[in-house]
Design an enzyme around this catalytic site. Structure first.
Site, short mmCIF file in Angstrom:
data_model
loop_
_atom_site.label_atom_id
_atom_site.label_comp_id
_atom_site.label_asym_id
_atom_site.label_seq_id
_atom_site.Cartn_x
_atom_site.Cartn_y
_atom_site.Cartn_z
N ASN A 489 72.06 46.78 -7.93
CA ASN A 489 73.07 46.27 -5.83
C ASN A 489 73.97 47.68 -5.85
O ASN A 489 74.46 48.40 -6.48
CB ASN A 489 73.49 45.90 -6.15
N ASP A 490 72.94 49.16 -5.51
CA ASP A 490 73.68 50.32 -4.99
C ASP A 490 75.00 49.89 -3.66
O ASP A 490 75.95 50.57 -4.04
CB ASP A 490 72.74 50.76 -3.64
N CYS A 491 74.78 48.91 -3.52
CA CYS A 491 76.33 48.78 -2.68
C CYS A 491 77.61 47.90 -3.65
O CYS A 491 78.55 47.44 -2.86
CB CYS A 491 76.12 47.64 -1.76
N ASN A 493 80.47 48.52 -5.80
CA ASN A 493 80.68 49.87 -5.99
C ASN A 493 81.95 49.59 -6.63
O ASN A 493 83.43 50.26 -5.89
CB ASN A 493 81.13 50.90 -4.51
#
Ligand code: GLC
Ligand code: GLC
Length: 817
Positions: A489-491, A493
């Site tokens: 999940n690139d998001c 963070n």
């Protein structure tokens, strides 16, 4: 509502109106030369790299949607008092057509339209073995009297670097150069050829023309768009020769067709490279030999038709590697045609060039390309092999990896750098899939550089060890893997803490934090760690396999303790060591990723946690359009979570239906033997099953989109970001290997379907290594379990068809029950 229909026999989707909710596109080209083409003839062309070697210009972010393409204009002057101008693809002029049909096929598209009894048929494709796009244009006069027509072609050149092309006008408006030969039949685009480039582009038609234009302003008029070119309105081209500004290629062909008469023209848009020492045929004049050779090859209809047959045969042959025949038409159509086709496109493009990925941003993604391989490797294993080596070459010595690389240079992209801690493990996933498919252990012994530096090369197996050890040695306070910048999940963070607009969530903040951990990576480590251990065993390194399994056991333990929340798996621990995706959270209490991935990795199955986790998914995340990524949606921005909370509720990673991880949950259901539920999840996002709600779904009904808006969104059910998504590969893995159950193991194909109770019997043809398997599954109403497996007339025990070298044909009968 539908805007067309599937023609399965022709392997085509037929679009019957140009006014689809969004442009519905197709991809042309299988190797190095590619075009995107929409159902209204929009799109663009590039060679190898959509950013660095773009042939034609596209206008992103423009109105109307889908602005710029390779257009043909027909001007009908038969009635001299009121001539009419139209395009076979309706855009850009948008004259109402009397008939319109677009057929998107595998690597080609056709447009058949008519206006006032003139019919135009355009067939466009990229041939198998040349760097060009061919358009065969046939104009037929169906009037009762003679027709007087003019045909105008139009392509707008991009000055190669598509990023620079749309920004650097102070330079670019002065660099454009062309050459024109044969009175305009062939136009050469040679911007920057005088200096460091050794390539040019051509646009040519196989007939004498009545004139040409190569200056955009001359063709369109400085204040017009492609919807109203001056030249077409006047009916007279200007023979303009571009110098700077915006070079184009346009030809004019005047036609007089008797009643019933047809004429066909062949247009070729090509890319040519010359050797550095053979660039010129005279001072300032480009060496045209290779261009003329290319044009020679496609100057007749017969040659073009033969090239199309070659392309169609190529696809038929490829698709025969996995073919199902069942009583479920929609499953057959997706498995046999469109899902495999999309797997090829994602393999070729990664996340670079689509109508949502502009081709100037991301190149090839490390994790994306590794996953794309999973759905592609059975099609062309040799290309998958090369890709694995390319990807591994961008890994660092500590096992971490560049998150992206450019396809042209194959070098890691330092703008984004590394630090996405799931990346290393995907390399094991891709390699294992390749070895299971092919049995080719030699790849593991190939010497592969780190960060493209051959002086620090190791074997590919050495790279996989680095991947494995990276995770094993980067763990946080709970013994779970550290998340770094983000995991899948690139998001998510967790180390970013960005407070200012414009900062990239992908690169802001430290790339690593000593606390934030990912339960998802734990799932990956258990799954791909085991696949790594098996590869070690195949190489005879039992000690390494044992060591790996000891490491895996530790992470497994952490996943079912610190990673378990009571009713489902926790998603992560943030930088303060607080849980993410837990009932303790106010928002984002449950995430899909660890439920799907931990269970498909087998975590919590024997402890009964897996059943609970999937029940929770069904209760809390399921909708009629698919399974949402998380719930409840984040209603406010959480500094400690990053981009995931930046999207309005229901979109993208904030509670959208992120199609990519729906198959994980479906696979997880097959692990537990729930055929009905696994298939229900498959069906909800499956394009063929939602074709009749195209007005809600909006994107193409023949391919997957990255996201469907979730329940919290205003436009619940609406698709976005079609084509370039890991959904393609993962869904193909799910349906072909888990639901239909034909899974390649190191020792042979295993047959273990998990289907809904009413699925019915089915037959699969599967090419695997050097043999063909004819598999007939008798379901007997069972959802899972094989009670009898017969191979070439002999009953075998277990699920795996023993692989016997030399045997070319296997007839397999599998009785479920
Ligand atoms: C995009 C990215 C992919 C990522 C996903 C979830 O699809 O291409 O790498 O895993 O988003 O954030
Ligand atoms: C954004 C998107 C995500 C994608 C990433 C790629 O974070 O939400 O889906 O993977 O950009 O850079």
């Amino acid at each position: 509502m539908k805007y067309g229909f599937f023609d399965d026999a022709a392997l085509e989707y037929v679009i019957t109106t140009p006014k689809t909710p969004l442009p519905w596109i197709n991809y042309l080209g299988n190797k190095e030369f590619f075009s995107l083409i929409s159902n209204t003839c929009g799109g663009y062309t590039f060679y190898k790299d959509a950013k660095l070697l773009r042939l034609t210009r596209y206008r992103y972010n423009n109105v109307p949607y889908d602005n710029n393409g390779k257009y043909f204009y027909i001007k009908d002057n038969t009635d001299s008092a009121c001539s009419v101008v139209w395009n076979p693809g309706w855009q850009p002029v948008k004259t109402t057509l009397d008939q319109y049909e677009c057929r998107h096929g595998l690597g080609y598209s056709t447009f058949t339209s008519s206006k006032n009894n003139v019919e135009a048929k355009v067939l466009t494709f990229v041939p198998m073995n040349d760097n060009c796009e061919i358009s065969k244009v046939t104009i037929t006069n169906n009037k009762e009297t003679a027709a007087k027509l003019s045909l105008f072609s139009y392509v707008e050149w991009c000055l190669w670097n598509a990023d620079d092309d749309m920004k650097n006008f102070q330079r670019n408006l002065s660099t454009g150069e062309v050459e024109v030969t044969d009175n305009g039949s062939t136009i050469y685009h040679k911007t920057e050829y005088r200096e460091r480039r050794n390539h040019y582009a051509i646009y040519s038609v196989n007939t004498a023309v009545d004139g040409f234009d190569t200056s955009r302003d001359a063709f369109l008029g400085a204040y017009n768009g492609p919807d109203s070119p001056d030249v077409v309105a006047e009916g007279k081209c200007t023979n303009s020769v571009a110098s700077g500004w915006s070079p184009i290629a346009s030809q004019q062909i005047n036609l007089e067709l008797a009643a019933g008469e047809s004429k066909t023209f062949i247009f070729v848009l090509g890319y040519i490279e010359n050797p550095e020492d053979d660039k010129w045929e005279a001072p300032g004049v480009v060496n045209k030999k290779p261009a003329l050779k290319m044009l020679e090859a496609y100057k007749t209809e017969a040659a073009v038709d033969a090239a199309l047959v070659e392309l169609k045969n190529y696809w038929k042959e490829l698709l025969s590697n996995y073919h199902i025949s069942s009583s479920n038409e929609k499953v057959d159509r997706m498995v046999n045609i469109w899902n495999q086709y999309q797997c090829m496109v994602t393999f070729n493009m990664s996340r670079s060039a689509s109508y949502y990925e502009s081709g100037i941003g991301r190149g090839m993604g490390f994790r994306d390309s590794c996953q794309d391989l999973l759905g592609f490797v059975h099609l062309i294993p040799d290309r998958a092999r090369q890709r694995i080596i390319d990807i591994a070459s961008t890994q660092f010595q500590d096992g971490s990896a560049y998150h992206q690389y450019q396809p042209l240079t194959k070098k890691g992209n330092s703008d984004i750098g590394s630090g996405f801690n799931d990346d290393p493990l995907w390399l094991i996933a891709g390699t294992s899939a390749y070895v299971r498919e092919t049995g080719d252990l030699s790849i593991l012994k190939e010497m592969v550089p780190f960060d493209n530096d051959m002086s620090v090369a190791k074997t590919l197996m050495g790279h996989l060890k680095c991947s494995f050890d990276f995770t094993a040695t980067h763990k946080g306070p709970h013994g779970l893997p550290l998340i770094g910048r983000a995991d899948w999940n690139d998001c998510l963070n967790l180390n970013c803490f960005s407070e200012h607009p414009g900062e990239s969530f992908q690169t802001f903040g430290p790339s690593e934090g000593p606390v934030a951990e990912s339960v998802f990576i734990a799932g990956m480590f258990v799954k791909y760690g085991e696949e790594y251990a098996q590869l070690a065993e195949l190489l005879g390194d039992d000690a390494e396999a044992k060591r790996a399994r000891e490491e895996i056991a530790k992470v497994y333990e952490a996943a079912i303790t610190a990673g378990w929340d009571g009713e489902w798996f926790v998603r992560a621990y943030d930088a303060y060591s607080n849980k993410v995706g837990s009932k303790e959270c106010e928002e984002g209490q449950i995430y899909i990723e660890p439920q799907g991935f931990c269970v498909l990795a087998g975590i919590g199955v024997k402890e009964g946690l897996a059943e609970k986790a999937l029940k929770s998914v069904e209760e809390r995340l399921d909708t009629k359009y698919g399974v949402m990524i998380l719930q409840p949606a984040y209603t406010k921005y959480h500094l400690e979570l990053g981009e995931v909370s930046s999207y309005p509720p229901g979109y993208k990673e904030n509670a959208g239906i992120f199609c990519h991880n729906n198959p994980w949950v479906s696979i997880a259901e097959t692990v537990l033997g729930h055929g009905d539920r696994a298939f229900e999840i498959y069906r909800k996002t499956c394009p063929a099953y939602i074709e009749d709600i195209s007005e809600i779904h909006c994107t193409e009904p023949y391919v997957y989109s990255q996201m469907v808006a979730g329940r919290d969104a205003k436009f619940f059910g609406q698709g976005k970001n079609s084509w370039l998504t890991g959904t393609a590969a993962w869904t193909f893995v799910n349906i072909s290997q888990y639901i239909l159950g034909v899974y390649p193991t190191h020792n042979g194909l295993s047959i273990n379907p998990c289907v809904p109770a009413d699925f019915g019997d089915f037959e699969i043809t599967r090419k695997y290594r050097d043999a063909v398997y004819h598999i007939s599954v008798k379901q007997n109403g069972a959802q899972k379990g094989i009670k009898k497996l017969t191979v070439n007339g002999t009953e075998v025990s277990g699920n795996v068809i023993p692989y016997e070298s030399g045997v070319k044909e296997y007839t397999v009968v599998a009785e479920m029950g």
